[in-house]
Design a protein around this motif. Structure first.
Motif, PDB file in Angstrom:
ATOM      1  N   CYS A  41       0.837  -1.191   0.000  1.00 38.25           N
ATOM      2  CA  CYS A  41       0.000   0.000   0.000  1.00 38.25           C
ATOM      3  C   CYS A  41       0.879   1.250   0.000  1.00 38.25           C
ATOM      4  N   GLY A  47      -0.750   4.292  -0.174  1.00 34.13           N
ATOM      5  CA  GLY A  47      -1.671   5.371   0.172  1.00 34.13           C
ATOM      6  C   GLY A  47      -1.031   6.303   1.193  1.00 34.13           C
ATOM      7  N   THR A  48      -1.640   7.452   1.401  1.00 36.63           N
ATOM      8  CA  THR A  48      -1.025   8.487   2.244  1.00 36.63           C
ATOM      9  C   THR A  48      -0.653   7.970   3.627  1.00 36.63           C
ATOM     10  N   ALA A  49      -1.598   7.288   4.288  1.00 34.68           N
ATOM     11  CA  ALA A  49      -1.352   6.824   5.662  1.00 34.68           C
ATOM     12  C   ALA A  49      -0.174   5.857   5.716  1.00 34.68           C
ATOM     13  N   CYS A  50      -0.056   5.015   4.714  1.00 37.14           N
ATOM     14  CA  CYS A  50       1.054   4.055   4.694  1.00 37.14           C
ATOM     15  C   CYS A  50       2.341   4.728   4.211  1.00 37.14           C
ATOM     16  N   ASN A  93      -3.212   1.985  -3.927  1.00 33.13           N
ATOM     17  CA  ASN A  93      -3.399   3.292  -3.285  1.00 33.13           C
ATOM     18  C   ASN A  93      -3.967   3.229  -1.878  1.00 33.13           C
ATOM     19  N   CYS A  94      -4.733   2.229  -1.562  1.00 28.12           N
ATOM     20  CA  CYS A  94      -5.224   2.059  -0.184  1.00 28.12           C
ATOM     21  C   CYS A  94      -5.837   0.681  -0.065  1.00 28.12           C
ATOM     22  N   LEU A  95      -5.461  -0.030   0.983  1.00 28.46           N
ATOM     23  CA  LEU A  95      -6.026  -1.361   1.208  1.00 28.46           C
ATOM     24  C   LEU A  95      -7.190  -1.303   2.190  1.00 28.46           C
ATOM     25  N   GLY A  96      -7.506  -0.100   2.647  1.00 28.71           N
ATOM     26  CA  GLY A  96      -8.692   0.072   3.492  1.00 28.71           C
ATOM     27  C   GLY A  96      -8.476  -0.230   4.965  1.00 28.71           C
ATOM     28  N   VAL A  97      -7.232  -0.418   5.369  1.00 30.22           N
ATOM     29  CA  VAL A  97      -6.951  -0.677   6.791  1.00 30.22           C
ATOM     30  C   VAL A  97      -5.839   0.278   7.241  1.00 30.22           C
ATOM     31  N   CYS A  98      -6.065   1.546   7.000  1.00 29.31           N
ATOM     32  CA  CYS A  98      -5.025   2.568   7.180  1.00 29.31           C
ATOM     33  C   CYS A  98      -4.419   2.569   8.586  1.00 29.31           C
ATOM     34  N   VAL A 123       0.898  -1.223   5.361  1.00 35.02           N
ATOM     35  CA  VAL A 123       0.267  -2.526   5.145  1.00 35.02           C
ATOM     36  C   VAL A 123       0.716  -3.136   3.822  1.00 35.02           C
TER      37      VAL A 123
END
Ligand code: FES
Length: 163
Positions: A76, A78-81, A116-121, A126
């Motif tokens: 992932c 995505g921003t959080a990761c 971009n996001c796996l939905g478990v930020c 992740v």
């Protein structure tokens, strides 16, 4: 994939051109990619120009025209990761596997992708492998995590034990 296997999938959808997307999804699910012969056979059977089939196959990211690895790794980004070090994980994956995102290892055991996001930020960074999530990942955990999915895991461990 044999021609009769392709025929079985086509029959499932009633030999309709409008079902091409569903048919391609089934071929992708079975083979983990879309073999050229299968696309040609579909074109001939459903009377769809082959370049139209290729347009569909290349438009959707879910389809691959090259063989995929037995195990699909998604890192992932995505921003959080990303802010928790996802790039370092990708870099370590590249070192461990010898491939870049979008590529498959020579032994066809792994395909590496970024998403971009796996939905478990909250669990970031992740990585998912074959749909199994590995949270709070770090570059130091990459080798051990991949080991679980390597085909020669036992052989390697034995070799290390003797050294
Ligand atoms: S940003 Fe990585 S799981 Fe959402």
């Amino acid at each position: 994939m044999t021609q009769s296997e392709i025929e079985t999938i086509i029959e499932r959808y009633g030999n309709r051109e409008s079902a091409i997307l569903s048919i391609l999804q089934d071929v992708q699910a079975k083979e983990k990619y879309l073999p050229r012969e299968a696309l040609e056979h579909l074109g001939n059977t459903l009377n769809i120009p082959i370049n139209k089939i290729y347009r569909i196959a290349t438009f959707y990211r879910a389809f691959s025209l090259t063989p995929r690895g037995k195990h699909e790794i998604c890192v992932c980004m995505g921003t959080a990761c990303h802010v928790r070090g996802a790039q370092r994980i990708v870099d370590q994956m590249k070192i461990e596997l010898g491939i870049r995102p979008g590529e498959t290892t020579k032994d066809q055991n792994f395909t590496l992708e970024t998403v971009n996001c796996l939905g478990v930020c909250a669990a970031g960074p992740v990585v998912s492998i074959d749909g199994e999530y590995f949270g709070k990942m770090s570059s130091a955990k990459v080798e051990g995590t991949l080991k679980k999915f390597r085909p020669d895991k036992k052989k390697k461990e034995g070799a290390h034990g003797k050294a």
